[in-house]
Design an enzyme around this catalytic site. Sequence first.
Site, mmCIF file in Angstrom:
data_model
loop_
_atom_site.group_PDB
_atom_site.id
_atom_site.type_symbol
_atom_site.label_atom_id
_atom_site.label_comp_id
_atom_site.label_asym_id
_atom_site.label_seq_id
_atom_site.Cartn_x
_atom_site.Cartn_y
_atom_site.Cartn_z
ATOM 1 N N CYS A 161 -6.913 6.888 -3.098
ATOM 2 C CA CYS A 161 -6.035 6.851 -4.274
ATOM 3 C C CYS A 161 -5.652 8.257 -4.720
ATOM 4 O O CYS A 161 -6.373 9.235 -4.458
ATOM 5 C CB CYS A 161 -6.741 6.172 -5.432
ATOM 6 S SG CYS A 161 -7.088 4.440 -5.188
ATOM 7 N N CYS B 104 -8.362 2.320 -10.210
ATOM 8 C CA CYS B 104 -9.258 1.333 -9.574
ATOM 9 C C CYS B 104 -10.716 1.670 -9.878
ATOM 10 O O CYS B 104 -11.045 2.769 -10.361
ATOM 11 C CB CYS B 104 -9.002 1.293 -8.073
ATOM 12 S SG CYS B 104 -9.821 2.605 -7.152
ATOM 13 N N CYS C 133 -12.208 4.890 -8.173
ATOM 14 C CA CYS C 133 -11.777 6.140 -8.830
ATOM 15 C C CYS C 133 -12.504 6.334 -10.153
ATOM 16 O O CYS C 133 -12.840 7.459 -10.527
ATOM 17 C CB CYS C 133 -10.273 6.134 -9.046
ATOM 18 S SG CYS C 133 -9.369 6.356 -7.503
ATOM 19 N N GLU D 33 -5.822 9.584 -7.618
ATOM 20 C CA GLU D 33 -6.800 10.206 -8.511
ATOM 21 C C GLU D 33 -7.879 10.927 -7.715
ATOM 22 O O GLU D 33 -8.267 12.057 -8.023
ATOM 23 C CB GLU D 33 -7.482 9.141 -9.391
ATOM 24 C CG GLU D 33 -6.542 8.431 -10.346
ATOM 25 C CD GLU D 33 -5.930 7.160 -9.779
ATOM 26 O OE1 GLU D 33 -5.586 7.126 -8.590
ATOM 27 O OE2 GLU D 33 -5.789 6.198 -10.555
ATOM 28 N N ASN E 277 -1.428 8.963 -3.468
ATOM 29 C CA ASN E 277 -2.214 8.053 -2.618
ATOM 30 C C ASN E 277 -1.802 8.203 -1.155
ATOM 31 O O ASN E 277 -0.634 8.446 -0.837
ATOM 32 C CB ASN E 277 -2.148 6.600 -3.092
ATOM 33 C CG ASN E 277 -0.772 6.101 -3.431
ATOM 34 O OD1 ASN E 277 0.135 6.861 -3.738
ATOM 35 N ND2 ASN E 277 -0.601 4.799 -3.375
ATOM 36 N N ILE E 278 -2.798 8.080 -0.287
ATOM 37 C CA ILE E 278 -2.609 8.258 1.153
ATOM 38 C C ILE E 278 -3.223 7.038 1.844
ATOM 39 O O ILE E 278 -4.448 6.853 1.803
ATOM 40 C CB ILE E 278 -3.295 9.555 1.633
ATOM 41 C CG1 ILE E 278 -2.752 10.759 0.841
ATOM 42 C CG2 ILE E 278 -3.082 9.744 3.139
ATOM 43 C CD1 ILE E 278 -3.497 12.057 1.087
ATOM 44 N N GLU E 279 -2.357 6.202 2.398
ATOM 45 C CA GLU E 279 -2.830 4.941 2.982
ATOM 46 C C GLU E 279 -3.134 5.095 4.465
ATOM 47 O O GLU E 279 -2.877 6.151 5.071
ATOM 48 C CB GLU E 279 -1.783 3.850 2.724
ATOM 49 C CG GLU E 279 -1.594 3.651 1.222
ATOM 50 C CD GLU E 279 -0.687 2.497 0.843
ATOM 51 O OE1 GLU E 279 0.111 2.038 1.684
ATOM 52 O OE2 GLU E 279 -0.782 2.071 -0.321
HETATM 53 N N1 THU Z 1 -3.684 3.289 -6.092
HETATM 54 C C1 THU Z 1 -3.822 4.564 -6.551
HETATM 55 O O1 THU Z 1 -3.563 5.536 -5.834
HETATM 56 N N2 THU Z 1 -4.269 4.732 -7.830
HETATM 57 C C2 THU Z 1 -4.421 3.726 -8.732
HETATM 58 O O2 THU Z 1 -4.756 3.983 -9.886
HETATM 59 C C3 THU Z 1 -4.200 2.333 -8.320
HETATM 60 C C4 THU Z 1 -4.052 2.118 -6.866
HETATM 61 C C5 THU Z 1 -3.104 3.090 -4.755
HETATM 62 C C6 THU Z 1 -4.008 2.645 -3.660
HETATM 63 C C7 THU Z 1 -3.015 2.028 -2.696
HETATM 64 O O3 THU Z 1 -2.420 3.050 -1.899
HETATM 65 C C8 THU Z 1 -1.920 1.471 -3.587
HETATM 66 O O4 THU Z 1 -2.073 2.129 -4.831
HETATM 67 C C9 THU Z 1 -1.990 -0.032 -3.793
HETATM 68 O O5 THU Z 1 -3.266 -0.436 -4.122
#
Ligand code: THU
Length: 136
Positions: free
Chosen positions: A53, A86, A89, A55, A42-44
């Site tokens: 996310c 989520c 995804c 995925e 994941n890259i915020e």
């Molecule tokens: N996130 C994912 O990368 N995949 C998931 O299946 C659930 C949520 C990430 C998004 C965000 O960076 C962090 O988790 C918290 O929501």
Amino acid sequence: MENNELLQSAKEALKGAYVPYSQFPVGAALLAKSGKVYTGCNIENASYPLTCCAERVAIFKAISNGERQFSKMVVVADTDRPVPPCGACRQVMNEFFDAKMPIYLANQTNEIKLVNIESLLPFSFQPTDLNENRRK
Ligand code: THU
């Protein structure tokens, strides 16, 4: 490729997560039918909704490299229960994964839940809803 190898790739990918806001790293590894593995983390972003996310990063890397057929995916996070993807995804998985393609949801203690996109996203909006199933 063994599930355990794919899980290790997902755990390795998780280490690349950019998560200064949530401190919630997630890793994903997607095996294409070509035999290649595409990983994602994941890259915020400071503008929170722009976060991508793990995925979707893995799927988009694969698609952008010309892959269209997939065998299995593993997703991992440090959660009590295997991490559930989520909604966004799930819709992206629905676009590219066969209904019953194995998706292994895992955590760092190696609890694993086997699902598929049909079970994760029932009655989903399908590409066919745009054309052949559309009322003219
Ligand atoms: N996130 C994912 O990368 N995949 C998931 O299946 C659930 C949520 C990430 C998004 C965000 O960076 C962090 O988790 C918290 O929501």
